[in-house]
Design a protein around this motif. Sequence first.
Motif, PDB file in Angstrom:
ATOM      1  N   ASP A 162       0.394  -1.130  -0.354  1.00 20.58           N
ATOM      2  CA  ASP A 162      -0.063  -0.403   0.271  1.00 20.58           C
ATOM      3  C   ASP A 162       1.006   1.339   0.159  1.00 20.58           C
ATOM      4  OD1 ASP A 162      -2.043  -1.310  -0.349  1.00 20.58           O
ATOM      5  OD2 ASP A 162      -2.442  -1.459   2.153  1.00 20.58           O
ATOM      6  N   GLU A 163       2.295   1.267   0.633  1.00 20.46           N
ATOM      7  CA  GLU A 163       2.820   2.182   0.923  1.00 20.46           C
ATOM      8  C   GLU A 163       3.963   2.880  -0.363  1.00 20.46           C
ATOM      9  OE1 GLU A 163       2.785   4.863   3.294  1.00 20.46           O
ATOM     10  OE2 GLU A 163       1.501   3.412   5.232  1.00 20.46           O
ATOM     11  N   ALA A 164       3.809   1.695  -0.963  1.00 14.95           N
ATOM     12  CA  ALA A 164       4.947   1.692  -2.456  1.00 14.95           C
ATOM     13  C   ALA A 164       3.314   2.199  -3.094  1.00 14.95           C
ATOM     14  CB  ALA A 164       5.526  -0.197  -2.790  1.00 14.95           C
ATOM     15  N   GLU A 165       2.629   1.582  -3.071  1.00 12.26           N
ATOM     16  CA  GLU A 165       1.509   2.072  -3.959  1.00 12.26           C
ATOM     17  C   GLU A 165       1.467   3.692  -4.106  1.00 12.26           C
ATOM     18  OE1 GLU A 165      -2.768   1.950  -6.154  1.00 12.26           O
ATOM     19  OE2 GLU A 165      -2.390   0.766  -4.043  1.00 12.26           O
ATOM     20  N   GLY A 166       1.622   4.586  -3.103  1.00 15.34           N
ATOM     21  CA  GLY A 166       1.018   5.980  -3.505  1.00 15.34           C
ATOM     22  C   GLY A 166       2.667   6.294  -2.896  1.00 15.34           C
ATOM     23  N   LEU A 167       3.652   5.745  -3.159  1.00 18.92           N
ATOM     24  CA  LEU A 167       4.799   6.404  -3.716  1.00 18.92           C
ATOM     25  C   LEU A 167       5.360   6.218  -4.750  1.00 18.92           C
ATOM     26  CD1 LEU A 167       6.788   5.419  -0.502  1.00 18.92           C
ATOM     27  CD2 LEU A 167       6.178   8.031  -1.040  1.00 18.92           C
ATOM     28  N   GLY A 168       4.952   5.692  -5.984  1.00 15.64           N
ATOM     29  CA  GLY A 168       4.506   5.692  -7.331  1.00 15.64           C
ATOM     30  C   GLY A 168       5.584   3.964  -6.910  1.00 15.64           C
ATOM     31  N   ILE A 169       5.913   3.614  -6.618  1.00 20.59           N
ATOM     32  CA  ILE A 169       6.730   2.419  -6.586  1.00 20.59           C
ATOM     33  C   ILE A 169       5.814   1.089  -6.702  1.00 20.59           C
ATOM     34  CG2 ILE A 169       8.323  -0.183  -5.695  1.00 20.59           C
ATOM     35  CD1 ILE A 169       8.759   2.824  -3.461  1.00 20.59           C
ATOM     36  N   GLU A 170       6.475   0.020  -8.051  1.00 22.24           N
ATOM     37  CA  GLU A 170       5.899  -0.815  -8.234  1.00 22.24           C
ATOM     38  C   GLU A 170       6.493  -2.243  -7.574  1.00 22.24           C
ATOM     39  OE1 GLU A 170       5.381  -3.817 -12.524  1.00 22.24           O
ATOM     40  OE2 GLU A 170       5.989  -1.715 -12.726  1.00 22.24           O
ATOM     41  N   LEU A 171       6.221  -2.829  -6.241  1.00 21.96           N
ATOM     42  CA  LEU A 171       6.063  -3.040  -6.103  1.00 21.96           C
ATOM     43  C   LEU A 171       6.077  -4.680  -5.401  1.00 21.96           C
ATOM     44  CD1 LEU A 171       8.560  -3.888  -3.756  1.00 21.96           C
ATOM     45  CD2 LEU A 171       7.033  -2.713  -1.334  1.00 21.96           C
ATOM     46  N   ASP A 172       6.548  -5.568  -5.826  1.00 18.47           N
ATOM     47  CA  ASP A 172       6.061  -6.838  -6.167  1.00 18.47           C
ATOM     48  C   ASP A 172       6.597  -7.491  -5.260  1.00 18.47           C
ATOM     49  OD1 ASP A 172       4.415  -6.750  -8.596  1.00 18.47           O
ATOM     50  OD2 ASP A 172       6.813  -7.227  -9.628  1.00 18.47           O
ATOM     51  N   PHE A 173       5.326  -8.363  -4.026  1.00 20.54           N
ATOM     52  CA  PHE A 173       5.475  -9.785  -3.593  1.00 20.54           C
ATOM     53  C   PHE A 173       6.202 -10.595  -3.807  1.00 20.54           C
ATOM     54  CE2 PHE A 173       3.559 -12.487  -0.758  1.00 20.54           C
ATOM     55  CZ  PHE A 173       4.540 -12.787  -0.168  1.00 20.54           C
ATOM     56  N   ILE A 174       7.163 -11.369  -4.053  1.00 22.87           N
ATOM     57  CA  ILE A 174       7.691 -12.311  -4.452  1.00 22.87           C
ATOM     58  C   ILE A 174       7.965 -13.285  -3.274  1.00 22.87           C
ATOM     59  CG2 ILE A 174       9.431 -13.227  -5.765  1.00 22.87           C
ATOM     60  CD1 ILE A 174       7.912 -11.589  -7.415  1.00 22.87           C
ATOM     61  N   LEU A 175       7.766 -15.051  -3.206  1.00 22.66           N
ATOM     62  CA  LEU A 175       8.892 -15.739  -2.301  1.00 22.66           C
ATOM     63  C   LEU A 175       9.174 -15.919  -2.809  1.00 22.66           C
ATOM     64  CD1 LEU A 175       4.666 -17.982  -1.467  1.00 22.66           C
ATOM     65  CD2 LEU A 175       6.353 -16.259  -0.552  1.00 22.66           C
ATOM     66  N   GLN A 176      10.214 -15.866  -2.073  1.00 21.67           N
ATOM     67  CA  GLN A 176      11.715 -16.962  -2.184  1.00 21.67           C
ATOM     68  C   GLN A 176      11.812 -18.325  -2.895  1.00 21.67           C
ATOM     69  OE1 GLN A 176      14.715 -15.275  -0.821  1.00 21.67           O
ATOM     70  NE2 GLN A 176      16.479 -16.563  -2.296  1.00 21.67           N
ATOM     71  N   SER A 177      10.877 -19.050  -2.670  1.00 22.01           N
ATOM     72  CA  SER A 177      10.762 -20.510  -3.621  1.00 22.01           C
ATOM     73  C   SER A 177       9.854 -20.107  -4.920  1.00 22.01           C
ATOM     74  CB  SER A 177       9.710 -21.103  -2.811  1.00 22.01           C
ATOM     75  OG  SER A 177       8.142 -20.699  -3.137  1.00 22.01           O
ATOM     76  N   ARG A 178      10.287 -19.691  -5.482  1.00 23.10           N
ATOM     77  CA  ARG A 178       9.679 -19.165  -6.577  1.00 23.10           C
ATOM     78  C   ARG A 178      10.823 -18.511  -7.835  1.00 23.10           C
ATOM     79  NH1 ARG A 178       5.587 -14.658  -7.516  1.00 23.10           N
ATOM     80  NH2 ARG A 178       5.839 -15.216  -9.740  1.00 23.10           N
ATOM     81  N   ILE A 179      11.898 -18.437  -7.072  1.00 22.97           N
ATOM     82  CA  ILE A 179      13.383 -18.087  -7.147  1.00 22.97           C
ATOM     83  C   ILE A 179      14.301 -18.802  -7.617  1.00 22.97           C
ATOM     84  CG2 ILE A 179      15.384 -15.912  -7.052  1.00 22.97           C
ATOM     85  CD1 ILE A 179      13.294 -14.456  -5.388  1.00 22.97           C
ATOM     86  N   SER A 180      14.875 -18.618  -8.885  1.00 19.46           N
ATOM     87  CA  SER A 180      15.935 -19.801  -8.926  1.00 19.46           C
ATOM     88  C   SER A 180      17.155 -18.828  -9.329  1.00 19.46           C
ATOM     89  CB  SER A 180      16.139 -20.809  -9.717  1.00 19.46           C
ATOM     90  OG  SER A 180      15.295 -20.148 -10.878  1.00 19.46           O
ATOM     91  N   PHE A 181      18.601 -19.529  -9.407  1.00 18.55           N
ATOM     92  CA  PHE A 181      19.556 -17.902  -9.593  1.00 18.55           C
ATOM     93  C   PHE A 181      21.041 -19.021  -9.728  1.00 18.55           C
ATOM     94  CE2 PHE A 181      19.225 -17.777  -4.978  1.00 18.55           C
ATOM     95  CZ  PHE A 181      21.096 -17.951  -4.166  1.00 18.55           C
ATOM     96  N   GLY A 182      21.786 -19.009 -10.899  1.00 12.11           N
ATOM     97  CA  GLY A 182      22.978 -19.666 -10.694  1.00 12.11           C
ATOM     98  C   GLY A 182      23.872 -18.328 -11.529  1.00 12.11           C
TER      99      GLY A 182
END
Length: 292
Positions: A26-46
């Motif tokens: 909610d606060e991000a939207e008010g500040l014009g930030i595009e903020l996505d909630f992401i679960l760590q389990s959805r992320i792969s990296f290497g």
Amino acid sequence: MKTKGWLVYEEEHAKKNLGFIQWFLDEAEGLGIELDFILQSRISFGVQNKELIIHLDQQSIHVPDFVIMRNMDPLFNEQLERMRITCFNSHHVSVICNDKARTHQYLAGKGIPMLDTYFSTSDELLAGNLPLSFPFIIKSRTGRGGGEVFLVEDLVQLKAVVAQLSSRSIILQPVAGSPGKDLRVYVLGKEIVGSVLRSNQTSFKANYTLGGQAKAYTLSDMERSIVNKIIQQFDFGLVGIDFLFDKEDRLLFNEIEDVVGCRTLCLTSDINIVKKYLEFILQKLSFGGEFT
């Protein structure tokens, strides 16, 4: 173009903090930030084709401008920073502050009052290598929220604790002068934003989530000086610096919470810590910076 960010949690912790997560969105939207909630389990990296990569749901993505890490994963923090993605808190803060032994080692010699702290393993204790006499405190190096902290008063209790901790790395400390009472100081960047005194009449642990009480606390000039000595050693985002008290009610550094909970700050003040944090992030991004 909007600033784009990720708010990253692991699943179990996210379930307990749905209100806090929505507050961020909610606060991000008010500040014009595009903020996505992401679960760590959805992320792969290497590393793929000799290059660092981050995938979301097994797909290539446009990486965000910043990541707010509400999960303890220093390797992922480092991956983000090596890919020039600003991370809050940083890899350096994550590596040091999520390990109680490293934190005490890092702050030793800086003029910060703290308990004597010994680095060991549960196996070494069973072998009779006890650097201090009973009673003492055993803590897992990576425990959080008051978990994996034990008061040991004799050999029987020691064996029970060692069995519970298995072969984990631990720290040992004498019992502080005022058990059942501690102080959390909330820090944003170089600013002290609030302090909360926590106490528990029935346990040596003062954590609010473990039944403790909380009230706002005003730091003295001397106490503020001690906090600032710690602040100067790091480039913090948002953290909680925890202190114990000696027999004369003077501060003793205890630990730094990287993924700090803000429940007691919200209960004892009207500080909009989430809005302040997001405004701080926007300011930091405007100055740039990179991993070295």
